[in-house]
Write a protein that holds these residues in place. Structure first.
Motif, PDB file in Angstrom:
ATOM      1  N   THR A   1       0.861  -1.170   0.000  1.00 22.79           N
ATOM      2  CA  THR A   1       0.000   0.000   0.000  1.00 22.79           C
ATOM      3  C   THR A   1       0.904   1.228   0.000  1.00 22.79           C
ATOM      4  N   LEU A   2       0.297   2.407  -0.103  1.00 24.51           N
ATOM      5  CA  LEU A   2       1.098   3.631   0.002  1.00 24.51           C
ATOM      6  C   LEU A   2       1.934   3.626   1.278  1.00 24.51           C
ATOM      7  N   GLY A   3       1.286   3.262   2.385  1.00 24.06           N
ATOM      8  CA  GLY A   3       1.978   3.318   3.675  1.00 24.06           C
ATOM      9  C   GLY A   3       3.074   2.283   3.810  1.00 24.06           C
ATOM     10  N   SER A   4       2.801   1.033   3.454  1.00 30.99           N
ATOM     11  CA  SER A   4       3.823  -0.007   3.628  1.00 30.99           C
ATOM     12  C   SER A   4       4.987   0.209   2.672  1.00 30.99           C
ATOM     13  N   HIS A   5       4.710   0.764   1.507  1.00 29.91           N
ATOM     14  CA  HIS A   5       5.769   1.100   0.548  1.00 29.91           C
ATOM     15  C   HIS A   5       6.700   2.149   1.156  1.00 29.91           C
ATOM     16  N   ALA A   6       6.102   3.191   1.695  1.00 33.12           N
ATOM     17  CA  ALA A   6       6.910   4.255   2.303  1.00 33.12           C
ATOM     18  C   ALA A   6       7.661   3.762   3.533  1.00 33.12           C
ATOM     19  N   ARG A   7       7.005   2.912   4.337  1.00 35.29           N
ATOM     20  CA  ARG A   7       7.671   2.410   5.547  1.00 35.29           C
ATOM     21  C   ARG A   7       8.898   1.565   5.202  1.00 35.29           C
ATOM     22  N   LEU A   8       8.836   0.821   4.104  1.00 30.97           N
ATOM     23  CA  LEU A   8      10.000   0.049   3.667  1.00 30.97           C
ATOM     24  C   LEU A   8      11.173   0.982   3.380  1.00 30.97           C
ATOM     25  N   PHE A   9      10.897   2.089   2.709  1.00 27.37           N
ATOM     26  CA  PHE A   9      11.963   3.025   2.363  1.00 27.37           C
ATOM     27  C   PHE A   9      12.503   3.749   3.597  1.00 27.37           C
ATOM     28  N   ARG A  10      11.636   4.105   4.497  1.00 29.01           N
ATOM     29  CA  ARG A  10      12.103   4.812   5.697  1.00 29.01           C
ATOM     30  C   ARG A  10      12.976   3.904   6.562  1.00 29.01           C
ATOM     31  N   ARG A  11      12.627   2.614   6.626  1.00 23.56           N
ATOM     32  CA  ARG A  11      13.485   1.680   7.374  1.00 23.56           C
ATOM     33  C   ARG A  11      14.861   1.558   6.730  1.00 23.56           C
ATOM     34  N   ALA A  12      14.926   1.810   5.419  1.00 21.47           N
ATOM     35  CA  ALA A  12      16.194   1.717   4.697  1.00 21.47           C
ATOM     36  C   ALA A  12      16.956   3.043   4.692  1.00 21.47           C
ATOM     37  N   GLY A  13      16.492   4.017   5.473  1.00 20.23           N
ATOM     38  CA  GLY A  13      17.203   5.291   5.573  1.00 20.23           C
ATOM     39  C   GLY A  13      16.881   6.277   4.474  1.00 20.23           C
ATOM     40  N   MET A  14      15.669   6.165   3.919  1.00 22.34           N
ATOM     41  CA  MET A  14      15.242   7.075   2.854  1.00 22.34           C
ATOM     42  C   MET A  14      14.099   7.958   3.346  1.00 22.34           C
ATOM     43  N   ASP A  15      14.067   9.181   2.857  1.00 17.02           N
ATOM     44  CA  ASP A  15      12.910  10.053   3.031  1.00 17.02           C
ATOM     45  C   ASP A  15      11.990   9.891   1.834  1.00 17.02           C
ATOM     46  N   VAL A  16      10.705   9.790   2.076  1.00 11.09           N
ATOM     47  CA  VAL A  16       9.724   9.765   0.998  1.00 11.09           C
ATOM     48  C   VAL A  16       9.302  11.199   0.742  1.00 11.09           C
ATOM     49  N   THR A  17       9.508  11.674  -0.494  1.00 14.52           N
ATOM     50  CA  THR A  17       9.294  13.086  -0.795  1.00 14.52           C
ATOM     51  C   THR A  17       7.994  13.361  -1.548  1.00 14.52           C
ATOM     52  N   LYS A  18       7.468  12.361  -2.222  1.00 12.24           N
ATOM     53  CA  LYS A  18       6.215  12.508  -2.963  1.00 12.24           C
ATOM     54  C   LYS A  18       5.588  11.125  -3.070  1.00 12.24           C
ATOM     55  N   LEU A  19       4.271  11.030  -2.809  1.00 13.44           N
ATOM     56  CA  LEU A  19       3.624   9.723  -2.731  1.00 13.44           C
ATOM     57  C   LEU A  19       2.155   9.873  -3.120  1.00 13.44           C
ATOM     58  N   TYR A  20       1.743   9.128  -4.159  1.00 14.44           N
ATOM     59  CA  TYR A  20       0.345   9.221  -4.577  1.00 14.44           C
ATOM     60  C   TYR A  20      -0.034   7.998  -5.417  1.00 14.44           C
ATOM     61  N   LEU A  21      -1.317   7.865  -5.710  1.00 11.64           N
ATOM     62  CA  LEU A  21      -1.819   6.802  -6.569  1.00 11.64           C
ATOM     63  C   LEU A  21      -2.093   7.359  -7.963  1.00 11.64           C
TER      64      LEU A  21
END
Length: 392
Positions: A226-246
């Motif tokens: 989902t939008l959230g689980s996708h972003a959470r994967l990146f944040r755990r890897a030390g990434m900032d999510v800068t833009k997120l949409y469907l």
């Protein structure tokens, strides 16, 4: 059979629960097969989807990576559709508006046949490197030159000679079982730089859970976000999510990220409570949806109606094989010329071009993706056909 995973590959949590099970489905759905017999006898394996209550990730807990050969003759390209091409061009334009890539290096992981990387190079002036075991050089003549080149192999940071300025990964993450390790490999490829932009496009599973969209669940897709689980994967890897949409009728997650500077989460990432509820309701929802479409097809067949499905890719294979639909579907249509004359794994249906419908007009056409309804309706009308037209 693979050993069943009882921990989430994204976050490592043991709070996972089964939400969907299929006993045997084809291990590849975009493969091109030369005979009905080969297609009917194509290998099958079970699927067992589990949901992580802690991060919202959905995964096939019995996936066997060795069963899938992306270097074989696969045909995943959607670029024969005007609708899809417009979408790809718009995405490339969006990237161009957000990043100055002229003269800079772009790495595309899982570039397929290379169409998007070529479009990005044309719009931005980037120097592209595409990596994909299924790349076919003759399908993109002239592209393997000064500004764009390809490595026909699986992504391995050890083979990426130069650190990219921008990383693209479209419709690849869902094929990766060890998603945490994959993020580590991307971190290795960017080599500690903090000025690298990252762009991902991945199917959205929240819609699948909500609709019971069984046709969007198939073996190659072992990881669902989902939008959230996708972003959470990146944040755990030390990434900032800068833009997120469907995008694409809310079917695809579009996400931009950069190495972390501590930016706060976006509002779109806060979906865990809602997704937990959808996952809990999914077993009942998907059972109802499967029953509806099975009855829809079989009742029309019993009434002597000729049923066709439009879409000879993964959705079509899953629609047919999940519900054991065979002779009830008379025709499978696809505009991709490389699919035509080949056979679908599992059922052995021959894939034909739209023109074949003029010789054997269908009473009902089921469109495997609703975003193509208008395009397909126009094609049918141009042939003088007016069947019942519905979309999953």
């Amino acid at each position: 059979m693979a050993e069943e995973l009882n921990k989430c590959p994204a976050c490592g949590s043991g709070a996972v629960a089964e939400i969907y099970r299929l006993d045997a489905i084809p291990v590849q759905s975009c493969i091109l097969l030369d005979s009905e017999e080969e297609a009917r006898n194509f290998p099958r394996r079970p699927l067992l989807l589990k949901f992580c209550n802690d991060c919202g990730f959905v995964f096939n807990a019995v996936f066997e990576l060795e069963q899938v050969d992306y270097a074989s003759t696969t045909e995943e390209s959607q670029h024969f559709s005007g609708t899809f091409n417009r979408f790809a061009k718009e995405l490339a334009a969006e990237v161009a508006s957000l990043y100055d890539l002229k003269g800079k290096k772009t790495l595309e992981i899982g570039c397929g046949k290379g169409e998007f990387l070529q479009e990005l190079a044309e719009q931005t002036g980037t120097q592209g490197l595409g990596v994909d075991p299924g790349f076919i050089p003759e399908r993109l003549p002239g592209a393997d030159g000064q500004e764009i080149r390809f490595q026909r192999e699986y992504f391995d940071p050890a083979t990426i000679a130069e650190t990219p300025d921008f990383v693209v990964c479209r419709h690849t993450l869902e094929h990766i079982p060890a998603v945490g390790q994959f993020m580590d490999d991307i971190a290795t490829a960017i080599d500690g730089r903090t000025d690298v932009g990252i762009f991902f496009e991945t199917p959205d599973v929240r819609r699948v859970l909500d609709e019971g969209a069984f046709w969007d669940i198939y073996y190659e897709h072992c990881s669902y976000f989902t939008l959230g689980s996708h972003a959470r994967l990146f944040r755990r890897a030390g990434m900032d999510v800068t833009k997120l949409y469907l995008a694409y009728d809310d079917q695809y997650i579009i996400q931009y990220a950069e190495p972390s500077t501590g930016r706060p989460p976006l509002p779109e990432e806060d979906d865990l409570e809602a997704v937990r509820a959808l996952a809990a309701a999914f077993p009942e929802q998907v059972a109802e949806t499967r029953a509806y479409w099975t009855d829809f097809v079989r009742s029309r067949h019993a009434d002597g109606k000729r049923v066709a499905i439009w879409g000879g890719g993964s959705k079509g294979v899953s629609f047919l094989t999940t519900n054991d639909l065979g002779d009830e579907v008379a025709q499978v249509i696809d505009i991709n010329p490389f699919k035509q004359g080949r056979y679908l794994p599992g059922t052995g249906h021959l894939v034909s071009g739209p023109a074949s419908l003029k010789d054997a007009p269908p009473d009902t056409v089921i469109v495997m993706n609703p975003i193509y309804l208008k395009e397909i309706g126009a094609d049918l009308a141009a042939m003088g056909l007016n069947p019942e037209l519905v979309a999953v």
